[in-house]
Each structure stands twice: as C-alpha cells, then as structure tokens.
Design an enzyme around this catalytic site. Structure first.
Site, PDB file in Angstrom:
ATOM      1  N   GLU A 288     -31.549 -26.918  90.977  1.00 45.95           N
ATOM      2  CA  GLU A 288     -30.354 -26.190  90.539  1.00 45.95           C
ATOM      3  C   GLU A 288     -29.129 -26.655  91.320  1.00 45.95           C
ATOM      4  O   GLU A 288     -29.236 -27.315  92.361  1.00 45.95           O
ATOM      5  CB  GLU A 288     -30.590 -24.683  90.722  1.00 45.95           C
ATOM      6  CG  GLU A 288     -29.442 -23.770  90.290  1.00 45.95           C
ATOM      7  CD  GLU A 288     -29.004 -23.931  88.841  1.00 45.95           C
ATOM      8  OE1 GLU A 288     -28.321 -24.928  88.547  1.00 45.95           O
ATOM      9  OE2 GLU A 288     -29.337 -23.054  88.021  1.00 45.95           O
TER      10      GLU A 288
ATOM     11  N   HIS B 211     -37.436 -21.403  84.579  1.00 50.67           N
ATOM     12  CA  HIS B 211     -38.411 -20.657  85.374  1.00 50.67           C
ATOM     13  C   HIS B 211     -38.370 -19.169  85.032  1.00 50.67           C
ATOM     14  O   HIS B 211     -37.382 -18.647  84.500  1.00 50.67           O
ATOM     15  CB  HIS B 211     -38.143 -20.847  86.868  1.00 50.67           C
ATOM     16  CG  HIS B 211     -36.792 -20.348  87.303  1.00 50.67           C
ATOM     17  ND1 HIS B 211     -36.532 -19.016  87.558  1.00 50.67           N
ATOM     18  CD2 HIS B 211     -35.627 -20.993  87.508  1.00 50.67           C
ATOM     19  CE1 HIS B 211     -35.284 -18.865  87.903  1.00 50.67           C
ATOM     20  NE2 HIS B 211     -34.696 -20.043  87.882  1.00 50.67           N
TER      21      HIS B 211
END
Length: 379
Positions: A259, A183
């Site tokens: 994550e 990202h």
C-alpha cells in the site's frame, strides 16, 4: 556505478487525421547509437497526436524494460508532444491528458528529458510507423522488414509490446488474467482509518478472516487460479494464505504491491487528517504528485511502482490466471492503468474489503477490465 543512458526516438502518423494510424519507436544506446529495441503497431482509426503519444509510451516502456534506472533522452519531431511533456505547454485536449499521464508514469520525471528534432533526423521511428500502418491496412500484423543483428545491437533482438491500441485487436493467444483481491477487514477498516505500508501493520479482524474464507470458497469453486501473489503486509498475507491453503498453492510475495506510505496520516480518519493537516490534505486531493504529510510516496510514484510489479507478475506467469492480493491504492492503480484512465480517476472508484476485480492482459500490451468491486461472495 555509471548510470546507463538511453535515447528513445518515437513517431506516430495518421492517414486522414483521424484515419488509419500507427506508431514506431526505437531505443538506442546513447554512447554508441546502436539500436537496442524496435517497436511498432497499428492503432486503427485515431488522430496523429494520439499516434505520436502512443509511440512515445511504447518507446519509454521499451527503455524501462531494458533498464528501469536509466537516464532517458526522448527525441521526437512532434513539437506538441515535446513541449507538453516538458511542461512548457498546457495540455488542453481531453484525449491527450490520459496519454501524457501514462507516459509520465513510466520513469520518474527527473530521469527523462525531451528534445525536438527535425523529421529527417527521426527516420527510423517514422519508417516503423509507416510499416505498421501499411501492415494494418493490409490486415496483417507488423513485422520488422530490416533486421538488426545481435552484433549491431549488442544483445538479442527485442520488440517492445505495444501500448494498448484503440478498438478491436486480433486473436493474440491466451491472455494472462490477474484476479485482484483486496485484503479482508482489519480493526481499522470499518472506521475508515488510513492504513498504509508503514505503521502498525494490522492483522485481519474476525470479520476479515471470515471474508478471506468466503473469497477462498468462491475461488475454489471456480477452479481457475493457478498462482497466488500478495503484498508483504500482514493483512494481505493472511488473506492470500487462506486462499492458497484451499487451492493447494504456495504464496509468492511481491514487494511492489504494498500500500501507499501515508506517513503521519497512518491510523487517522479522514476527518482527523483534515483537522490536523488541512493544507497537506488539500494538496494531496488536488494533485497525484503530492504526498501525505511525512509520507515517501505520491500516487504518481505509486503508479510507477505498481506498473513495474505488474510487469514482473505478467512475465513470471504468462498465460495463467493469477490471484493478486493487495490493497486499495495498488488495485485501483492497476484498474485505471488497464483502462488508460488519468491518475486522478482513482479518487472516483469504490473498492470494498475482500472485493474482487479482474483484468486480462494480451500479447500486444492491451488490457481488458473484466470485473470491478465484486462482493457477491460476501452476501
């Protein structure tokens, strides 16, 4: 609900040690003894111990595809593998360590037990290993020579994809390509603060949105992406949506790509963690089975989660090019799994914000890393 119990019988052999090698594995229903899956493959020139480990990995993966929540008993006639995987013998040879680590990540450790059996009780796996070696030396792919009917199995026949073989492999058709995009930046990124799957779930910064647009432009110019998948976190969804709008595609969310949970370290810099939680940080850096302070995951458990997510994406988009938008830890994990590298290799990778990696996956289970930390579109 009663937990399902499976038995994995695995074997490997090398004619010459090292020499032409292969493995075989079967998965049985623990209650009935019925064979549910058979797997075998030719490995090229490797040692007997490598072949044994490859058989174990293939058998565990086949069992995991049947039921990722099962309790598994592994039976092998390799005293070395059984004792090393049980933790009673140290793994001294450097070639064995990544294989043992790979095997240990298929199921949580507490769900797998290991038993040594004499060779005469491991005949099915031994037969499959020899069939694979015979086929490979004859220049052909292994195919089952003794059929197990659907009635005997209790379900349709299934052959487990092979563990990544050594050396070159045959033409296995169109590969599935995962283009891995980290990202774009958030406000925490340039400060190098821990930002995981808990905490504030920050959005992209202005620079992060600019990075996402540059990534979208680069992918649109290539014109190869056919699907977009991302983690459920806001920063990955925003990055994925910038690309999807440019490509005219929908975004599919995959929970397993989130994550790591950094617990009490969320929002802190490395120096701040070192000051506040020095013992936990040292333990975390020393072992991939340690967890951040208050966190729910280690890198080892992350590896299991990410591997399962990868398998779901590969099954959903066979033969396609898929953009996967995720985070530092999951992307590093996908890279090191593709390479067959040990878990601690993630500490030795750099992954910039909005960078590209790419991995191709083939029909035999082999993977090929094609790109790592590419930031050319951001210059």
């Amino acid at each position: 609900m009663t937990e399902r119990r499976l038995v994995v019988e695995a074997d490997g052999g090398s004619r010459g040690n090292p020499g032409p090698a292969g493995y075989g594995a079967v998965v049985r229903d623990a209650g009935t003894g019925r064979i549910l899956v058979e797997a075998a493959d030719y490995l090229g020139r490797v040692t007997n111990n490598v072949a044994e480990y490859r058989g174990l990995i293939a058998g565990l993966r086949a069992a995991h595809r049947l039921d990722p929540e099962a309790l598994v008993e592994v039976r092998m006639d390799s005293k070395l593998v059984v004792e090393q995987m049980s933790g009673r013998w140290k793994i001294k040879h450097p070639d064995m360590r990544p294989l043992a680590a790979e095997a240990g990540e298929v199921f949580p450790r507490e769900r797998v037990s290991y038993s040594w059996i004499p060779r005469e009780r491991n005949k099915d796996a031994d037969r499959l290993a020899n069939e694979a070696m015979d086929a490979g030396q004859a220049g052909r792919a292994w195919e089952p020579t003794t059929a197990v009917t659907e009635t005997e199995r209790g379900e349709p026949a299934e052959t487990a994809p092979a563990a990544p073989p050594a050396g070159w492999s045959a033409d296995l058709g169109t590969a599935t390509t995962l283009v891995l995009l980290r990202h774009g930046e958030t406000a925490l990124t340039p400060q190098k603060r821990f930002s995981g799957s808990t905490g504030s779930d920050p959005e992209l910064s202005d620079k992060g949105r600019w990075q996402a647009e540059r990534a979208a432009e680069a992918l649109a110019a290539r014109g190869t992406v056919q699907a977009v998948v991302c983690s459920p976190m806001l920063r990955t969804r925003q990055t994925a949506e910038a690309v999807a709008v440019r490509l005219g595609l929908d975004v599919s969310v995959e929970e397993g790509l989130r994550e790591l949970d950094f617990g009490a370290w969320e929002g802190l810099t490395f120096a701040e963690v070192q000051q506040r939680h020095p013992a936990d940080l040292d333990a975390w850096l020393a072992s991939t089975r340690a967890k951040p302070t208050g966190g729910s995951e280690s890198f080892a458990s992350l590896g299991q989660r990410v591997a399962a997510a990868r398998d779901r994406v590969l099954a959903r988009y066979p033969g396609q090019t898929v953009l996967v938008v995720s985070h530092v830890s999951p992307i590093k994990t996908l890279v090191r799994l593709a390479l067959g590298a040990p878990p601690d290799s993630i500490y030795r990778m750099e992954l910039s914000a909005a960078s590209f990696c790419a991995v191709q996956y083939y029909g035999d289970g082999n993977a090929s890393l094609r790109l790592l930390n590419d930031t050319g579109h951001l210059r």
